[in-house]
Motif scaffolding. Structure first.
Motif, PDB file in Angstrom:
ATOM      1  N   GLN A 101       0.307  -1.424   0.193  1.00 44.38           N
ATOM      2  CA  GLN A 101       0.226   0.325   0.054  1.00 44.38           C
ATOM      3  C   GLN A 101       0.708   0.846   0.056  1.00 44.38           C
ATOM      4  N   CYS A 104       0.128   8.714  -1.707  1.00 44.91           N
ATOM      5  CA  CYS A 104      -0.090   9.388  -2.263  1.00 44.91           C
ATOM      6  C   CYS A 104      -0.231  10.246  -1.881  1.00 44.91           C
ATOM      7  N   ALA A 110      -1.667   9.740  -8.234  1.00 39.38           N
ATOM      8  CA  ALA A 110      -2.323   8.400  -7.290  1.00 39.38           C
ATOM      9  C   ALA A 110      -3.022   8.139  -8.492  1.00 39.38           C
ATOM     10  N   THR A 111      -2.989   8.420  -9.644  1.00 39.22           N
ATOM     11  CA  THR A 111      -3.671   7.860 -11.296  1.00 39.22           C
ATOM     12  C   THR A 111      -2.865   7.715 -12.235  1.00 39.22           C
ATOM     13  N   ARG A 114      -1.288   4.680 -11.081  1.00 38.31           N
ATOM     14  CA  ARG A 114      -2.043   3.109 -11.031  1.00 38.31           C
ATOM     15  C   ARG A 114      -2.249   2.990 -12.356  1.00 38.31           C
ATOM     16  N   ARG A 115      -1.591   3.945 -13.572  1.00 38.38           N
ATOM     17  CA  ARG A 115      -1.711   3.490 -14.614  1.00 38.38           C
ATOM     18  C   ARG A 115      -0.328   2.726 -15.116  1.00 38.38           C
ATOM     19  N   ARG A 117       1.134   0.507 -12.824  1.00 42.85           N
ATOM     20  CA  ARG A 117       1.139  -0.467 -11.941  1.00 42.85           C
ATOM     21  C   ARG A 117       1.464  -1.603 -12.808  1.00 42.85           C
ATOM     22  N   ASP A 135       0.490  -7.418  -5.381  1.00 39.57           N
ATOM     23  CA  ASP A 135      -0.374  -6.622  -6.036  1.00 39.57           C
ATOM     24  C   ASP A 135       0.580  -5.185  -5.239  1.00 39.57           C
ATOM     25  N   ARG A 137      -1.338  -0.656  -4.054  1.00 40.19           N
ATOM     26  CA  ARG A 137      -2.535  -0.702  -4.301  1.00 40.19           C
ATOM     27  C   ARG A 137      -2.323   0.886  -4.066  1.00 40.19           C
ATOM     28  N   PHE A 138      -2.211   2.621  -4.914  1.00 41.93           N
ATOM     29  CA  PHE A 138      -1.799   3.280  -4.692  1.00 41.93           C
ATOM     30  C   PHE A 138      -3.613   3.978  -4.086  1.00 41.93           C
TER      31      PHE A 138
END
Length: 163
Positions: A101, A104, A110-111, A114-115, A117, A135, A137-138
């Protein structure tokens, strides 16, 4: 019972602690007839000095600490792993249930992360295979929360109570 037949106290304590840590009961091994006395021969196999790093790696794997140490290494090396610009705007919150985790500074960061990731996760699995992170998570910064503690009552939240 002769003193040669008994396991030394330090060895017994280590094996007991190791079994408690792993959650598996410790069973004593029966001594075979071919085994020599405790300590072995002075020039026998396995008596050569070893580097401290090799001993620590062996102890960490025996005690089941490899995953935790690898996760701690990942958290400590996050600025190098993510890069300087990304590390200025992110911080590691923690790892739970195989999910790393990342907090940001803004929703924009964060967006964007996520791109990226997929690329970051591929690098993470390649560079830290023993960390058991599956995994990422942002987390975007949220609004201030009025909920404090594990229990809260649903309602309208803070209101003007003075008039």
């Amino acid at each position: 019972m002769a003193s040669e037949d008994r396991t030394p106290f330090a060895t017994e304590a280590y094996l007991r602690a190791k079994s408690v840590w792993r959650g598996v009961p410790h069973r004593r091994r029966a001594r075979r007839k071919g085994d020599s006395a405790a300590g072995g021969s002075p020039f026998g196999f396995g008596r050569d000095p070893r580097a401290l790093s090799d001993v620590l790696v062996t102890v960490a794997s025996d005690m089941g600490w490899s995953v935790e140490l690898e996760q701690a290494r990942l958290i400590g090396e996050w600025p190098e792993f993510a890069g300087g610009a990304t590390a200025e705007h992110t911080s590691v919150v923690g790892i739970s249930h195989g999910v790393l985790q990342i907090q940001c500074d803004s929703t924009t960061w964060a967006t964007e992360l996520r791109r990226l990731r997929g690329e970051l996760l591929t690098r993470l699995l390649r560079d830290y295979p023993d960390s058991e992170v599956r995994d990422i998570r942002f987390l975007a910064p949220g609004a201030p929360s009025w909920r404090h503690g594990p229990r809260s009552v649903p309602g309208r939240g803070p209101r003007d109570t003075y008039g």
